[in-house]
Design an enzyme around this catalytic site. Structure first.
Site: not given
Length: 383
Positions: A222-224, A257, A300
């Protein structure tokens, strides 16, 4: 800004191509392109790393794994808002462009560095070559979509990974003779490195959890911003992952992040479960091993949608759309968004053996970079 440049005494017949990378997905795309260019006489590739992804250890790990030589120039831009990052890349790239005086600038993908360097080149009258052109999610809320559309409009030579890219570019007024369907350079890298992929057992053992994935596992990335910057969306996704971990162990390499958002929103307790293994960001060969050995991947990421299709691993995409429709139409990818019911239904289908088997798309054969290099050479000679 630190710059290391090797000046060549190349004859006028040698065409210099300035190849730009900014983020780790770019490294995987650029590695085969630079190798293919280097194999042709009359072409000299110079590598510029903008420093958009600036973790020194991770960058070195990827460069080493992929056999990429140290960049000729590192702009050391670092983090910042989209505007700040794009502006810094432009400001620092322009002197490098003037210094090296290339015949063309070659950019890959859709990160801020891609657009920034394409803008500088176009304004200085230097031809732009875009590898992975024409992909569209049709979602202008995604910064990457803006980068893709604008870079394609600035480009003189556009290389597509799937037939939908050509159709998108023609609709946007790009001249047909500038478009070339060559296949997917990400798959060139995958095929070359698959025998060296790190087994999941070793990754789990190195994390102090030997035997964690012995019976099969799921992978989560996950990073979006749409998923990790909204506390409610992120909570919903992590609660769903917790449910999935009741049925199959989950390995989760956590983007910095994303980890910061999880901690900021107080959501770390959702992941404190025996069947969830949190990992630091992994190198390319480690990620390749995780995906190859997985029962299912939840992500994602655009690149992972392609890689799982090439590997034949079922993929559940945690977005409402994709700019890579071939992974859905021909591959192993299912679009699920962030709705827990939809995600769990797709997961149940995979575990029941009804997940997509898919097939390898046309030209995803490990020779895309070779096709690119020959077209670039002929194009430069004819200019």
């Amino acid at each position: 800004m630190s710059q290391t440049m090797t000046h060549s005494s190349a004859s006028p017949a040698v065409h210099r191509i300035l190849c730009v990378v900014g983020a780790r997905p770019n490294f995987m795309k650029m590695a085969p392109v630079m190798a293919a260019l280097a194999a042709l006489p009359g072409i000299e590739g110079k590598l510029v790393h903008t420093g958009q992804h600036y973790d020194v250890t991770m960058n070195h790990q990827y460069f080493q794994a992929l056999g990429i030589a140290a960049p000729d120039i590192n702009l050391e831009v670092g983090s910042g808002s989209h505007a700040q990052q794009t502006a810094q890349v432009m400001r620092r790239f322009e002197p490098a462009l003037d210094e090296l005086a290339p015949a063309a600038v070659l950019v890959v993908g859709d990160v801020n560095s891609t657009l920034a360097c394409a803008l500088v080149a176009a304004k200085r009258g230097v031809p732009v070559i875009h590898v992975e052109a024409g992909l569209r999610s049709f979602d202008r809320a995604m910064p990457e979509e803006i980068n893709r559309v604008l870079t394609d409009q600035l480009s003189d030579l556009l290389f597509t990974t799937e037939e939908s890219g050509r159709a998108n570019l023609l609709k946007e007024g790009i001249a047909e003779e500038r478009i070339h369907f060559v296949g997917n350079v990400m798959i060139d890298t995958l095929r070359l490195n698959l025998p060296r992929a790190v087994p999941v057992g070793r990754i789990a053992a190195d994390a102090g959890r030997p035997g964690f994935a012995a019976g099969g596992h799921a992978v989560l990335t996950l990073h979006r911003p749409a998923n990790v910057d909204d506390a409610q969306v992120l909570r919903r996704l992590l609660e769903t992952v917790a449910q999935i971990s009741d049925r199959v162990p989950v390995l989760f390499p956590v983007h910095p992040r994303t980890r910061a958002a999880i901690e900021r929103f107080g959501l770390m307790p959702l992941l404190d479960r025996p069947a969830i293994l949190l990992l630091p960001p992994l190198g390319y060969l480690e990620m390749l091993g995780l995906m190859r050995d997985a029962r299912v991947v939840l992500t994602d990421s655009g690149g992972i949608q392609e890689e799982t299709t090439a590997l034949g691993t079922p993929c559940i995409t945690l977005r409402q759309n994709t700019e890579r429709p071939i992974t859905v139409d021909e591959g192993t990818n299912t679009i699920a968004g962030s709705d827990p019911a939809v995600i769990l239904a797709a997961f149940d289908s995979v575990l029941a053996g009804a997940g997509k088997a898919g097939r390898i798309p046309h030209f995803w054969d490990g020779r895309a970079a070779e096709r690119i290099a020959f077209i670039v050479r002929d194009w430069l000679v004819q200019r």
